[in-house]
Design an enzyme around this catalytic site. Structure first.
Site, PDB file in Angstrom:
ATOM      1  N   SER A 234       0.857  -1.185   0.000  1.00 25.52           N
ATOM      2  CA  SER A 234       0.000   0.000   0.000  1.00 25.52           C
ATOM      3  C   SER A 234       0.890   1.230   0.000  1.00 25.52           C
ATOM      4  CB  SER A 234      -0.879   0.014   1.245  1.00 25.52           C
ATOM      5  OG  SER A 234      -0.083   0.357   2.360  1.00 25.52           O
ATOM      6  N   LYS A 235       0.260   2.365   0.032  1.00 29.45           N
ATOM      7  CA  LYS A 235       0.981   3.641   0.028  1.00 29.45           C
ATOM      8  C   LYS A 235       2.035   3.705   1.138  1.00 29.45           C
ATOM      9  CE  LYS A 235      -1.056   6.974  -2.755  1.00 29.45           C
ATOM     10  NZ  LYS A 235      -0.145   7.170  -3.854  1.00 29.45           N
ATOM     11  N   ARG A 236       1.744   3.034   2.233  1.00 36.36           N
ATOM     12  CA  ARG A 236       2.670   3.074   3.362  1.00 36.36           C
ATOM     13  C   ARG A 236       4.046   2.525   3.006  1.00 36.36           C
ATOM     14  NH1 ARG A 236       2.103  -0.309   7.136  1.00 36.36           N
ATOM     15  NH2 ARG A 236       0.419  -1.489   6.157  1.00 36.36           N
ATOM     16  N   HIS A 237       4.118   1.656   2.011  1.00 35.71           N
ATOM     17  CA  HIS A 237       5.398   1.043   1.650  1.00 35.71           C
ATOM     18  C   HIS A 237       6.148   1.864   0.620  1.00 35.71           C
ATOM     19  CE1 HIS A 237       2.728  -2.296   2.956  1.00 35.71           C
ATOM     20  NE2 HIS A 237       3.765  -2.480   3.735  1.00 35.71           N
ATOM     21  N   GLY A 238       5.877   3.132   0.590  1.00 35.11           N
ATOM     22  CA  GLY A 238       6.509   3.985  -0.416  1.00 35.11           C
ATOM     23  C   GLY A 238       5.535   4.126  -1.552  1.00 35.11           C
TER      24      GLY A 238
END
Ligand code: GLU
Length: 491
Positions: A247-251
């Site tokens: 997801s966005k959290r992983h870059g």
């Protein structure tokens, strides 16, 4: 069935194209190139509300960036346009009519409120939500809006033999009749995908594992329409380094963001190919040709693939090291131009200078954005003094005097690495200091950082006046106490 391998990448232009989509496109393309088959691009824009032109542009950009070309489609001046589902509505209508006439599909007049009530009652009694088939027994309502549903088998099981996931069996009783044509007259994804896979003679459906449950609907549709079944190969899920769904959290997850982040397409190609496919070797770096030559679906794993951004960066760095400084300069230039740090049409002298900068930096570059970010000091006086440089050198009481002494000395030094080194070491001797006690503050003042390539070679590439001015500027700021660490926690 055709005697050639035929695969398609079938993105929906809703939202942005994320790396998972590009991964699917790449695996289809690799399989086709390995087998000498045909790769087809089909735009699935049957979600007329959510499909957008900008999402479509991102799909083309992503495919072009990785060099995934397709082999078929309407001729547009010698090029192939993709197939676009919204342009094929009459085709779907014909097959819908066939199902209706054969009594294998039916019109459903349930209103949104009715469907919500049905779901509520099912949930309240602990049953999974599922359309209960109340419109199966014809109850035409003149003038009322209708969608069309497929009659799914009510008992038994549907088995799918997936090339990657193995045999997967679904209980038919658990699935309600799916909508295959919306009240708007647009077919749903399920219907258009099945008709098009048939008409385009797709032999292998390679897609993300998230679509596996849809496959039970697709095979029942194929049976109802008398279509043959393609081979299914569902690719593993892609997880972030912390093992949760990417997801966005992983870059960044949007494809174009990786380009903006400074990745080389060939590195991303290599990196994505290794997500879920194992070439059975310790080797990590493969050329495009090697990957095509070795790629098989049998070597794809069903266990989740981990998207490790650290590894992607490392791999990118390896690809960057393998470039010549000239090639690296060509790759870095668009980033510099976009950031307003370099001219788009440099003179041969300026270009040669950029090549020297790239040669000096090459070993340390992992992302092309390093030139507009951390190493922007080559191109502009407008750079930040990092906290570490402030703390270790620029905020010290003895700093201004040392920087002034360096400025005085470098103002009259011959401008080459050797002479610069002799000048700095000579000055250190005269001041009774270790050379490092001048070299470090000098780097901090001229570049704002504490690490980087050989200081004397770096200074040599900057204009003498600029270096002297930067030393004086930092001396002044330091004297005024403006270079104290800000405690931002940055390195
Ligand atoms: N259009 C679908 C998607 O973007 C893919 C459909 C398929 O590959 O069958 O997820």
């Amino acid at each position: 069935m055709p005697d050639e391998i035929r695969c398609r990448f079938a993105p929906s232009p809703t939202g942005y194209m994320h790396v998972g989509n590009l991964h699917t496109a790449l695996f289809n393309w690799l399989f086709c190139r390995h087998e000498g088959g045909k790769f087809i691009l089909r735009i699935e824009d049957t979600d007329e509300v959510r499909s957008t032109e900008s999402a479509l542009a991102v799909i083309y950009d992503g495919l072009r960036w990785l060099g995934l070309d397709w082999d078929e489609g309407p001729d547009v001046g010698g090029d192939f346009a993709p197939y676009v589902q919204s342009e094929r509505l009459p085709i779907y209508q014909e097959y819908l009519d066939r199902l209706l006439e054969a009594g294998l599909a039916y019109k459903c007049y349930c209103t949104r409120e009715e469907l919500e009530e049905m779901r509520r009652v099912q949930q309240a009694s602990g049953r999974p939500p599922r359309y209960d088939g109340r419109c199966r027994l014809a109850r035409p309502r003149e003038g009322a809006e209708a969608c069309i549903r497929l009659k799914m088998r009510e008992a038994g099981k549907t088995a799918i033999n997936d090339l990657i996931q193995g045999e997967v069996v679904y209980e038919n009783a658990l699935v309600g009749d799916p909508v295959i044509c919306k009240t708007s007259g647009f077919p749903t994804y399920h219907f258009a995908v099945v008709v098009d896979d048939y008409l385009m003679q797709i032999t292998h459906v390679i897609r993300a594992v998230e679509h596996l449950p849809n496959t039970q609907i697709h095979v029942q549709l194929q049976d109802a329409l008398g279509f043959p079944r393609p081979v299914y190969a569902h690719l593993p899920i892609i997880l972030g380094a912390d093992r949760s769904k990417l997801s966005k959290r992983h870059g960044a997850v949007s494809v174009t963001e990786y380009q903006q982040m400074g990745y080389l397409p060939e590195a991303m190609f290599n990196f994505l190919a290794l997500l879920g496919w194992s070439p059975a070797s310790e080797q990590e770096i493969f050329s495009r040709e090697e990957i095509i030559q070795r790629f098989t679906l049998e070597a794809c794993s069903k266990s989740p693939a981990v998207f490790d951004l650290e590894k992607a960066e490392w791999l990118n760095g390896e690809y960057i090291k393998a470039l010549t400084p000239e090639q690296l300069a060509d790759r870095a230039l668009p980033y510099l131009v976009q950031a307003g740090l370099f001219e788009a049409q440099p003179t041969p002298e300026r270009k040669a200078w950029l090549v020297q900068v790239c040669g000096l930096m090459q070993e340390r570059v992992r992302l092309l954005t390093v030139f507009t970010d951390w190493a922007r000091y080559f191109f502009t006086d407008d750079f930040d003094y990092e906290d570490r440089a402030r703390e270790k050198w620029l905020s010290r009481e003895d700093c201004p005097a040392r920087l002034d002494a360096l400025a005085d000395r470098l103002a009259t030094t011959d401008w080459n690495a050797e002479a610069l080194e002799a000048a700095v070491r000579g000055l250190a001797d005269e001041l009774g200091l270790k050379a490092a006690e001048l070299i470090h503050p000098c780097r901090a003042a001229v570049t704002g950082t504490t690490i980087g390539p050989s200081l004397f070679h770096l200074l040599e590439l900057l204009p003498q006046d600029d270096v002297v001015a930067r030393l004086r500027r930092a001396a002044d700021l330091s004297r005024k106490g403006e270079l104290a660490p800000r405690g931002t926690g940055e390195e």
